[in-house]
Design a protein around this motif. Structure first.
Motif, PDB file in Angstrom:
ATOM      1  N   SER A 105       0.830  -1.192   0.000  1.00  0.00           N
ATOM      2  CA  SER A 105       0.000   0.000   0.000  1.00  0.00           C
ATOM      3  C   SER A 105       0.874   1.255   0.000  1.00  0.00           C
ATOM      4  O   SER A 105       2.100   1.188   0.147  1.00  0.00           O
ATOM      5  CB  SER A 105      -0.929  -0.006   1.216  1.00  0.00           C
ATOM      6  OG  SER A 105      -0.158  -0.004   2.418  1.00  0.00           O
ATOM      7  N   THR A 106       0.221   2.412  -0.147  1.00  0.00           N
ATOM      8  CA  THR A 106       0.967   3.671  -0.143  1.00  0.00           C
ATOM      9  C   THR A 106       1.629   3.915   1.213  1.00  0.00           C
ATOM     10  O   THR A 106       2.764   4.408   1.284  1.00  0.00           O
ATOM     11  CB  THR A 106       0.009   4.826  -0.470  1.00  0.00           C
ATOM     12  OG1 THR A 106      -0.652   4.551  -1.712  1.00  0.00           O
ATOM     13  CG2 THR A 106       0.764   6.140  -0.599  1.00  0.00           C
ATOM     14  N   ALA A 111       6.713   4.020   4.472  1.00  0.00           N
ATOM     15  CA  ALA A 111       7.501   3.518   5.602  1.00  0.00           C
ATOM     16  C   ALA A 111       8.803   2.880   5.128  1.00  0.00           C
ATOM     17  O   ALA A 111       9.868   3.055   5.755  1.00  0.00           O
ATOM     18  CB  ALA A 111       6.670   2.514   6.387  1.00  0.00           C
ATOM     19  N   PHE A 112       8.757   2.158   4.009  1.00  0.00           N
ATOM     20  CA  PHE A 112       9.968   1.532   3.475  1.00  0.00           C
ATOM     21  C   PHE A 112      10.968   2.583   3.006  1.00  0.00           C
ATOM     22  O   PHE A 112      12.170   2.497   3.288  1.00  0.00           O
ATOM     23  CB  PHE A 112       9.578   0.600   2.322  1.00  0.00           C
ATOM     24  CG  PHE A 112      10.754   0.069   1.552  1.00  0.00           C
ATOM     25  CD1 PHE A 112      11.635  -0.826   2.137  1.00  0.00           C
ATOM     26  CD2 PHE A 112      10.977   0.463   0.241  1.00  0.00           C
ATOM     27  CE1 PHE A 112      12.727  -1.322   1.431  1.00  0.00           C
ATOM     28  CE2 PHE A 112      12.049  -0.027  -0.470  1.00  0.00           C
ATOM     29  CZ  PHE A 112      12.931  -0.928   0.127  1.00  0.00           C
ATOM     30  N   LYS A 113      10.475   3.579   2.307  1.00  0.00           N
ATOM     31  CA  LYS A 113      11.363   4.648   1.834  1.00  0.00           C
ATOM     32  C   LYS A 113      11.961   5.426   2.999  1.00  0.00           C
ATOM     33  O   LYS A 113      13.140   5.830   2.974  1.00  0.00           O
ATOM     34  CB  LYS A 113      10.570   5.590   0.919  1.00  0.00           C
ATOM     35  CG  LYS A 113      11.420   6.538   0.102  1.00  0.00           C
ATOM     36  CD  LYS A 113      10.561   7.272  -0.911  1.00  0.00           C
ATOM     37  CE  LYS A 113      11.411   8.147  -1.806  1.00  0.00           C
ATOM     38  NZ  LYS A 113      10.584   8.843  -2.834  1.00  0.00           N
ATOM     39  N   LYS A 114      11.173   5.616   4.045  1.00  0.00           N
ATOM     40  CA  LYS A 114      11.667   6.303   5.236  1.00  0.00           C
ATOM     41  C   LYS A 114      12.799   5.522   5.898  1.00  0.00           C
ATOM     42  O   LYS A 114      13.778   6.101   6.388  1.00  0.00           O
ATOM     43  CB  LYS A 114      10.513   6.521   6.211  1.00  0.00           C
ATOM     44  CG  LYS A 114      10.890   7.312   7.448  1.00  0.00           C
ATOM     45  CD  LYS A 114       9.683   7.508   8.355  1.00  0.00           C
ATOM     46  CE  LYS A 114      10.065   8.287   9.612  1.00  0.00           C
ATOM     47  NZ  LYS A 114       8.900   8.471  10.520  1.00  0.00           N
ATOM     48  N   SER A 115      12.709   4.195   5.888  1.00  0.00           N
ATOM     49  CA  SER A 115      13.766   3.367   6.473  1.00  0.00           C
ATOM     50  C   SER A 115      15.064   3.487   5.669  1.00  0.00           C
ATOM     51  O   SER A 115      16.170   3.565   6.242  1.00  0.00           O
ATOM     52  CB  SER A 115      13.312   1.908   6.526  1.00  0.00           C
ATOM     53  OG  SER A 115      12.152   1.769   7.323  1.00  0.00           O
ATOM     54  N   TYR A 172      15.444   0.711  -5.178  1.00  0.00           N
ATOM     55  CA  TYR A 172      15.689  -0.356  -4.208  1.00  0.00           C
ATOM     56  C   TYR A 172      14.373  -1.065  -3.880  1.00  0.00           C
ATOM     57  O   TYR A 172      13.376  -0.420  -3.532  1.00  0.00           O
ATOM     58  CB  TYR A 172      16.306   0.203  -2.925  1.00  0.00           C
ATOM     59  CG  TYR A 172      17.673   0.828  -3.128  1.00  0.00           C
ATOM     60  CD1 TYR A 172      18.736   0.080  -3.603  1.00  0.00           C
ATOM     61  CD2 TYR A 172      17.882   2.178  -2.839  1.00  0.00           C
ATOM     62  CE1 TYR A 172      19.990   0.658  -3.787  1.00  0.00           C
ATOM     63  CE2 TYR A 172      19.123   2.763  -3.022  1.00  0.00           C
ATOM     64  CZ  TYR A 172      20.173   1.993  -3.501  1.00  0.00           C
ATOM     65  OH  TYR A 172      21.411   2.566  -3.695  1.00  0.00           O
ATOM     66  N   SER A 173      14.400  -2.398  -3.979  1.00  0.00           N
ATOM     67  CA  SER A 173      13.219  -3.195  -3.644  1.00  0.00           C
ATOM     68  C   SER A 173      13.267  -3.741  -2.229  1.00  0.00           C
ATOM     69  O   SER A 173      12.277  -4.304  -1.746  1.00  0.00           O
ATOM     70  CB  SER A 173      13.081  -4.364  -4.632  1.00  0.00           C
ATOM     71  OG  SER A 173      14.240  -5.191  -4.587  1.00  0.00           O
TER      72      SER A 173
END
Length: 244
Positions: A105-106, A111-115, A172-173
């Motif tokens: 989800s968005t 959250a992933f990009k923030k990490s 990055y995945s």
């Protein structure tokens, strides 16, 4: 001649012998048998000469077996499955809706990009005991004009600025993909600089720091997922009514 009237003698009919009668009866019986055999032969000939039904003729012309052959020969082809009814389709659609979606989800993407950004920020802000920044030599790539020997020796250059650009482009995945670029950057520094130089030591420290930060983010994400829900706040107790 005597006067006695002569009574003409009537000749007795000669009786036919018994043998010819037996022969005639056997002959008639044989003729009847011959006639019966001839009729059966004619019947078989007429059946063989009679043309087959039109369906059987067309099947033979097309190289297909006749209906009798089709009936006698067992079919090896499995019957086609019947199309699902409307109720079955409705149940299948409902099951597919209940399956969890694998598309993030968005909120999960953010959250992933923030990490990822958190790990790069940690590397840039890292300092030693004297307050010196460890990432000074790793922020950008060296100039090709000033250091052409660097690009002759390093096949795949990498820096923190390139990592930030990859994060903005969603290249990055996973966090492991970012850690691979961090390891590449540190390996380049150790390969180009002497073993006891400061950039060599800083590269080792930054690589270890990136792994520790990624592990901390992973543990925090697990705690957020499996943490118990907060207990609801107790309902306010009404104040007692004043005495009259």
């Amino acid at each position: 001649m005597s006067r006695r009237s002569r009574i003409p003698s009537v000749p007795e009919e000669a009786s036919e012998p018994a043998t010819p009668a037996v022969r005639s009866s056997s002959r008639s019986k044989k003729e009847e048998d011959d006639k019966g055999e001839g009729a059966s032969i004619k019947r078989r000939r007429s059946d063989a000469a009679s043309p087959p039904p039109p369906a059987e003729v067309s099947a033979r012309k097309r190289g297909r077996p006749s209906q009798q052959e089709e009936v006698s020969t067992p079919s090896l082809v499995e019957p086609e499955e019947a199309e699902p009814t409307r109720r079955q389709r409705r149940g299948t659609a409902k099951e597919s809706e209940e399956l969890p979606s694998t598309v993030p989800s968005t909120r999960e993407k953010r959250a992933f990009k923030k990490s990822l950004v958190d790990i790069v920020d940690t590397l840039e802000a890292a300092t030693d005991a004297d307050g010196r920044k460890l990432s000074t030599a790793f922020l950008t790539l060296p100039s090709k004009r000033e250091m052409p020997e660097y690009y002759r020796k390093i096949e795949h250059p990498m820096c923190l600025e390139t990592m930030r650009a990859n994060i903005d482009q969603d290249a990055y995945s996973s966090i492991d993909a970012l850690l691979e670029h961090v390891s590449l950057m540190c390996a380049n520094a150790r390969s180009f600089n002497p073993a006891r130089s400061q950039p060599y030591k800083d590269a080792q420290t930054l690589r270890k720091l990136a792994q520790e930060r990624a592990q901390a983010l992973f543990v925090a994400a697990l705690d957020e997922v499996f943490s118990p829900a907060p207990a609801p706040a107790p309902a306010p107790v009404p104040a007692p009514a004043p005495a009259p």
